[in-house]
Scaffold this active site. Structure first.
Site, PDB file in Angstrom:
ATOM      1  N   CYS A   2       0.877  -1.177   0.000  1.00 24.23           N
ATOM      2  CA  CYS A   2       0.000   0.000   0.000  1.00 24.23           C
ATOM      3  C   CYS A   2       0.906   1.217   0.000  1.00 24.23           C
ATOM      4  O   CYS A   2       2.108   1.106   0.228  1.00 24.23           O
ATOM      5  CB  CYS A   2      -0.848   0.050   1.268  1.00 24.23           C
ATOM      6  SG  CYS A   2      -1.850  -1.418   1.520  1.00 24.23           S
ATOM      7  N   ARG A  27       1.293   1.496  -5.912  1.00 18.43           N
ATOM      8  CA  ARG A  27       1.448   0.528  -4.828  1.00 18.43           C
ATOM      9  C   ARG A  27       0.109  -0.087  -4.396  1.00 18.43           C
ATOM     10  O   ARG A  27       0.068  -1.000  -3.587  1.00 18.43           O
ATOM     11  CB  ARG A  27       2.089   1.204  -3.606  1.00 18.43           C
ATOM     12  CG  ARG A  27       3.484   1.711  -3.861  1.00 18.43           C
ATOM     13  CD  ARG A  27       4.044   2.394  -2.614  1.00 18.43           C
ATOM     14  NE  ARG A  27       4.159   1.462  -1.512  1.00 18.43           N
ATOM     15  CZ  ARG A  27       5.178   0.653  -1.303  1.00 18.43           C
ATOM     16  NH1 ARG A  27       6.204   0.669  -2.136  1.00 18.43           N
ATOM     17  NH2 ARG A  27       5.195  -0.157  -0.274  1.00 18.43           N
ATOM     18  N   TRP A  73      -3.976  -1.611  -1.118  1.00 22.87           N
ATOM     19  CA  TRP A  73      -3.998  -2.836  -1.909  1.00 22.87           C
ATOM     20  C   TRP A  73      -4.372  -3.913  -0.905  1.00 22.87           C
ATOM     21  O   TRP A  73      -3.560  -4.311  -0.074  1.00 22.87           O
ATOM     22  CB  TRP A  73      -2.624  -3.074  -2.520  1.00 22.87           C
ATOM     23  CG  TRP A  73      -2.544  -4.270  -3.412  1.00 22.87           C
ATOM     24  CD1 TRP A  73      -2.043  -5.503  -3.105  1.00 22.87           C
ATOM     25  CD2 TRP A  73      -2.963  -4.350  -4.760  1.00 22.87           C
ATOM     26  NE1 TRP A  73      -2.134  -6.328  -4.204  1.00 22.87           N
ATOM     27  CE2 TRP A  73      -2.689  -5.656  -5.228  1.00 22.87           C
ATOM     28  CE3 TRP A  73      -3.552  -3.439  -5.645  1.00 22.87           C
ATOM     29  CZ2 TRP A  73      -2.984  -6.063  -6.523  1.00 22.87           C
ATOM     30  CZ3 TRP A  73      -3.837  -3.858  -6.937  1.00 22.87           C
ATOM     31  CH2 TRP A  73      -3.550  -5.154  -7.361  1.00 22.87           C
ATOM     32  N   ASN A  99       0.798  -0.151   6.148  1.00 23.72           N
ATOM     33  CA  ASN A  99       1.152  -0.899   4.945  1.00 23.72           C
ATOM     34  C   ASN A  99       1.800  -2.188   5.407  1.00 23.72           C
ATOM     35  O   ASN A  99       2.768  -2.138   6.159  1.00 23.72           O
ATOM     36  CB  ASN A  99       2.139  -0.046   4.114  1.00 23.72           C
ATOM     37  CG  ASN A  99       2.854  -0.845   3.040  1.00 23.72           C
ATOM     38  OD1 ASN A  99       2.313  -1.811   2.522  1.00 23.72           O
ATOM     39  ND2 ASN A  99       4.076  -0.443   2.730  1.00 23.72           N
ATOM     40  N   GLY A 100       1.275  -3.335   5.013  1.00 25.94           N
ATOM     41  CA  GLY A 100       1.859  -4.604   5.434  1.00 25.94           C
ATOM     42  C   GLY A 100       0.833  -5.445   6.170  1.00 25.94           C
ATOM     43  O   GLY A 100      -0.372  -5.230   6.026  1.00 25.94           O
ATOM     44  N   GLU A 480       9.317 -20.568 -18.603  1.00 26.63           N
ATOM     45  CA  GLU A 480       9.135 -19.177 -18.168  1.00 26.63           C
ATOM     46  C   GLU A 480      10.269 -18.291 -18.688  1.00 26.63           C
ATOM     47  O   GLU A 480      10.036 -17.171 -19.143  1.00 26.63           O
ATOM     48  CB  GLU A 480       9.018 -19.126 -16.635  1.00 26.63           C
ATOM     49  CG  GLU A 480       8.913 -17.737 -16.034  1.00 26.63           C
ATOM     50  CD  GLU A 480       7.749 -16.902 -16.545  1.00 26.63           C
ATOM     51  OE1 GLU A 480       6.902 -17.411 -17.284  1.00 26.63           O
ATOM     52  OE2 GLU A 480       7.721 -15.705 -16.232  1.00 26.63           O
ATOM     53  N   LYS A 484       9.675 -15.048 -21.098  1.00 20.83           N
ATOM     54  CA  LYS A 484      10.155 -13.709 -20.713  1.00 20.83           C
ATOM     55  C   LYS A 484      11.000 -13.122 -21.824  1.00 20.83           C
ATOM     56  O   LYS A 484      10.850 -11.970 -22.205  1.00 20.83           O
ATOM     57  CB  LYS A 484      11.005 -13.792 -19.455  1.00 20.83           C
ATOM     58  CG  LYS A 484      10.553 -13.567 -18.079  1.00 20.83           C
ATOM     59  CD  LYS A 484       9.482 -12.671 -17.659  1.00 20.83           C
ATOM     60  CE  LYS A 484       8.122 -12.861 -18.248  1.00 20.83           C
ATOM     61  NZ  LYS A 484       7.119 -13.462 -17.442  1.00 20.83           N
ATOM     62  N   GLU A 487       8.860 -12.225 -25.098  1.00 18.04           N
ATOM     63  CA  GLU A 487       7.857 -11.160 -25.056  1.00 18.04           C
ATOM     64  C   GLU A 487       8.458  -9.763 -24.978  1.00 18.04           C
ATOM     65  O   GLU A 487       7.806  -8.809 -25.396  1.00 18.04           O
ATOM     66  CB  GLU A 487       6.821 -11.402 -23.954  1.00 18.04           C
ATOM     67  CG  GLU A 487       7.265 -11.136 -22.527  1.00 18.04           C
ATOM     68  CD  GLU A 487       6.121 -11.300 -21.520  1.00 18.04           C
ATOM     69  OE1 GLU A 487       6.370 -11.847 -20.446  1.00 18.04           O
ATOM     70  OE2 GLU A 487       4.984 -10.879 -21.798  1.00 18.04           O
ATOM     71  N   HIS A 503      14.946 -35.316 -30.241  1.00 11.87           N
ATOM     72  CA  HIS A 503      13.836 -35.844 -31.037  1.00 11.87           C
ATOM     73  C   HIS A 503      13.415 -34.883 -32.148  1.00 11.87           C
ATOM     74  O   HIS A 503      12.298 -35.004 -32.665  1.00 11.87           O
ATOM     75  CB  HIS A 503      12.648 -36.188 -30.126  1.00 11.87           C
ATOM     76  CG  HIS A 503      12.951 -37.320 -29.189  1.00 11.87           C
ATOM     77  ND1 HIS A 503      13.040 -38.631 -29.598  1.00 11.87           N
ATOM     78  CD2 HIS A 503      13.259 -37.327 -27.859  1.00 11.87           C
ATOM     79  CE1 HIS A 503      13.344 -39.413 -28.568  1.00 11.87           C
ATOM     80  NE2 HIS A 503      13.495 -38.630 -27.496  1.00 11.87           N
ATOM     81  N   LYS A 602      -1.461  -5.923 -20.323  1.00 11.64           N
ATOM     82  CA  LYS A 602      -1.215  -6.486 -18.985  1.00 11.64           C
ATOM     83  C   LYS A 602      -2.294  -7.496 -18.620  1.00 11.64           C
ATOM     84  O   LYS A 602      -2.019  -8.504 -18.000  1.00 11.64           O
ATOM     85  CB  LYS A 602      -1.166  -5.348 -17.958  1.00 11.64           C
ATOM     86  CG  LYS A 602      -0.826  -5.811 -16.548  1.00 11.64           C
ATOM     87  CD  LYS A 602       0.594  -6.342 -16.461  1.00 11.64           C
ATOM     88  CE  LYS A 602       0.921  -6.956 -15.118  1.00 11.64           C
ATOM     89  NZ  LYS A 602       2.042  -7.897 -15.196  1.00 11.64           N
TER      90      LYS A 602
HETATM   91  O1  M6R Z   1      -3.366 -11.905 -15.099  1.00  7.40           O
HETATM   92  P1  M6R Z   1      -2.956 -13.302 -15.477  1.00  7.40           P
HETATM   93  O2  M6R Z   1      -1.951 -13.889 -14.558  1.00  7.40           O
HETATM   94  O3  M6R Z   1      -4.156 -14.220 -15.631  1.00  7.40           O
HETATM   95  O4  M6R Z   1      -2.292 -13.179 -16.905  1.00  7.40           O
HETATM   96  C1  M6R Z   1      -1.958 -14.328 -17.644  1.00  7.40           C
HETATM   97  C2  M6R Z   1      -1.024 -13.999 -18.783  1.00  7.40           C
HETATM   98  O5  M6R Z   1      -1.640 -13.152 -19.704  1.00  7.40           O
HETATM   99  C3  M6R Z   1       0.272 -13.339 -18.284  1.00  7.40           C
HETATM  100  O6  M6R Z   1       0.905 -14.145 -17.332  1.00  7.40           O
HETATM  101  C4  M6R Z   1       1.253 -13.095 -19.438  1.00  7.40           C
HETATM  102  O7  M6R Z   1       1.687 -14.302 -19.960  1.00  7.40           O
HETATM  103  C5  M6R Z   1       2.437 -12.254 -18.930  1.00  7.40           C
HETATM  104  N1  M6R Z   1       2.412 -10.979 -19.524  1.00  7.40           N
HETATM  105  C6  M6R Z   1       3.760 -12.832 -19.234  1.00  7.40           C
HETATM  106  O8  M6R Z   1       4.779 -12.077 -18.685  1.00  7.40           O
END
Ligand code: M6R
Length: 607
Positions: A2, A27, A73, A99-100, A480, A484, A487, A503, A602
């Site tokens: 927060c 935050r 938050w 906050n916390g 993952e 990363k 993207e 394979h 996002k």
């Molecule tokens: O809000 P969510 O965790 O459901 O989002 C899922 C994906 O869209 C999200 O994790 C996306 O793959 C990320 N931008 C990757 O860094």
């Protein structure tokens, strides 16, 4: 996470507090409020973003030159007007923002209820206001000190009382707090950017310290009352740097927040012996004993977190588990029943595919547990049980700290379920608990090794294709790491189990093609090294993520990103961080818009 603010000085406090809260909105933004002293103390608060508070203040303004404020938050209690801060004791003479998390809030609350206290909110913060009022005997500093002694957890709190006008008392226990020193005025904030346009002179409050703030300045003491002589620092960041806390991008800031995120996700939930307490998970022991399958469903990075969960459920709990992409599961006609648990993982709690898969699971009779970062999100409202990840708002599209919190949440859930089913050996539970509690320090250490990711980034920044390999939990991390990288760097990358390389994909490994290998799983180490040798034999370049004690890898790797040795089951938690940094630095070297990569959003709220 927060945002908190405080002001004492000659000016009207309201516009200063609201402006600071706007700058702290990253935050948390599910509700906001301020309290201003002017003889009495008056509070205004509103659910939703700061703009709702501003609208309220237009109708019901607050005058006065001492005040505190908060943007929330949620962790305890849904986002609402009544749960918004500040909170006061019943007399309204003592107000608190915080906050916390107060970990022992339940027992403190029960103790207060036994003494006749009544509460108007579901928050842990309101308990602090009650305690401070009860402890007060003419000295607010001592009352706060005694209250802190009763409270366990990681937090920052700011307190003001009508009885001692012109004074604010604040405490830091892990959650951040700074003091801004102006000319005849003093500011308190969760971070420097909130007030950087008002002063450039700051005192950073450290853990277990308190600060007494007046218009003339600030006095810092330890929580036990010993004086602290803290240097005033002068900040010369520009305003854009300041918004990101001095980091060049939100992604880098969020990567660096991960040690604190782990602490928050664990707070109050995990005892040293591995006993787990999950506040919003209410399934009973009979249901857990009768479980015959766990489904995990999610998209993107959340799905990759689910891959780790799947492995832990299978390997540690010996419980059948399947992770499925939500957009696949919803059309796969899975066979579900009331003896099953579906875990939907989503940072935002608003991803359309994940919501649809969760609803479908519910309709088929499966109990539904949400692991999400957003209190009150659609997914959280729909779920039977909720495990909030407490990572705080994540701004960068590329998810890092939310992923980390999803991992930690799943370890907690597995320990909780395993304890009931009797499938987790007590020694392993204690070892995992110990390892999880050590993890913030481990990640700090990994972060301090950022230069090794820069060296690796230099080596792959101009590549056409990058491959990521690993086995078991390392395969999940490879997935993952690859996502990363692609993207934000727009490099083509692919991840696969190390054994799968031969394979087909091996045909693409020629001179200089980079292959990132993750090596935290000792039981399959030699098998993974076989794949490394296959790559080397075709001229590929090996970039490894390996433990400090792994000397074998030096024979094969061109570059090694080292992590401290940890228990194998926790290896992925440490190993993902160099991969996040690698992706970040490649994207930076390629001069991309790191926080908002092209074509992505996002939160994906469409099918
Ligand atoms: O809000 P969510 O965790 O459901 O989002 C899922 C994906 O869209 C999200 O994790 C996306 O793959 C990320 N931008 C990757 O860094």
């Amino acid at each position: 996470m927060c945002g908190i603010m405080g002001y004492v000085g000659p000016q009207e406090a309201t516009p200063i507090l609201v402006d600071g809260l706007r700058r702290l909105e990253y935050r948390g933004y599910d509700s906001a409020g301020i309290a201003v002293a002017n003889g009495s103390i008056d509070i205004r608060k509103a659910q939703g973003k700061i703009v709702n508070l501003e609208t309220l203040l237009e109708v019901e303004p607050l005058a006065g030159s001492v005040g505190i404020g908060h943007t929330r938050w949620a962790t305890h209690g849904v986002p609402s007007d009544k749960n918004a801060h500040p909170h006061s004791d019943p007399s309204g003479e003592f107000v608190v923002v915080h906050n916390g998390i107060i970990e022992n809030f339940q027992s403190l609350k029960e103790g207060l209820i036994d003494k006749g206290a009544e509460f108007t909110s579901e928050t842990d913060t309101e308990i602090l206001a009650h305690l401070i009022a009860r402890e007060y005997d003419g000295d607010i500093v001592e009352a706060v000190r005694r209250t802190v002694a009763l409270s366990e957890g990681a937090y920052a709190m700011v307190v003001m009382t009508k009885r001692e006008p012109g004074k604010i008392v604040a405490v830091r226990k892990i959650s951040p707090l700074v003091v801004g020193l102006g000319d005849g005025e003093t500011f308190l904030a969760s971070d420097i950017p909130a007030v950087l346009h008002r002063t450039r002179d700051f005192i950073i409050i450290e853990d277990d310290e308190m600060v007494i703030v007046t218009a003339d300045g600030a006095t810092v003491e330890t929580i036990d009352g010993s004086p602290v002589d803290r240097e005033v620092i002068h900040i010369d960041w520009d305003s854009q740097q300041a918004e990101k806390g001095g980091y060049e991008h939100f992604m880098l800031k969020e990567i660096n927040e991960q040690p604190a995120v782990i602490t928050e996700t664990l707070a109050g939930r995990l005892d040293e012996d591995g006993t787990v307490w999950l506040e919003d998970v209410s399934f009973d022991d009979d249901y857990v004993r009768d479980l015959d399958r766990v489904w995990i469903t999610a998209c993107g990075t959340a799905y990759h977190a689910g891959l780790i969960g799947q492995e832990i459920f299978r390997r540690v709990l010996r419980l059948p588990a399947n992770v499925e992409y939500a957009h696949e599961l919803r059309y796969a006609d899975p066979i579900m029943s009331s003896n099953q648990l579906t875990i939907a993982i989503s940072q935002s709690g608003e991803t359309a595919d994940t919501l649809a898969a969760a609803r479908q699971a519910g309709e088929q009779g499966s109990r539904m547990l949400a692991i999400t970062n957003v209190v009150g999100s659609t997914l959280a409202r729909y779920a039977d049980d909720i495990l909030y990840t407490r990572a705080g708002p994540e701004i960068s599209v590329a998810s890092t700290k939310a992923y980390m919190a999803m991992l930690i949440a799943q370890y907690l859930l597995a320990l909780r379920i395993g304890a009931v089913r009797g499938t987790v050996d007590p020694d392993l539970a204690a070892a995992l608990s110990h390892g999880l509690h050590q993890m913030p320090g481990v990640i700090e250490e990994v972060l301090s090794r950022e230069p090794q990711a820069i060296v690796a980034a230099e080596a792959i920044k101009d590549a056409q294709d990058v491959y990521f390999i690993g086995r078991g939990l390392d395969y999940a991390i490879a997935m993952e790491g690859s996502l990363k990288l692609k993207e934000i760097s727009y490099l083509h990358s692919e991840a696969m189990p190390a054994g799968e390389l031969k394979h087909g994909t091996l045909a693409l490994i020629t001179d200089g093609v980079p292959v990132v290998v993750i090596l935290t799983q000792r039981a399959v180490y030699d098998k993974t090294i076989s794949a490394v040798q296959e790559v080397k034999a075709r001229g590929g370049r090996i970039i490894a993520v390996a433990y400090d004690t792994d000397t074998e890898i030096d024979k094969y790797a061109d570059i090694v990103m080292r992590i401290p040795d940890v228990e194998d089951l926790l290896g992925p938690v440490a190993a993902v961080v160099p991969l996040q940094l690698l992706a970040y630095h490649v994207a930076r070297m390629r001069d991309h818009d790191i926080d908002q990569p092209r074509n992505l959003a996002k939160s994906v709220t469409v099918e």
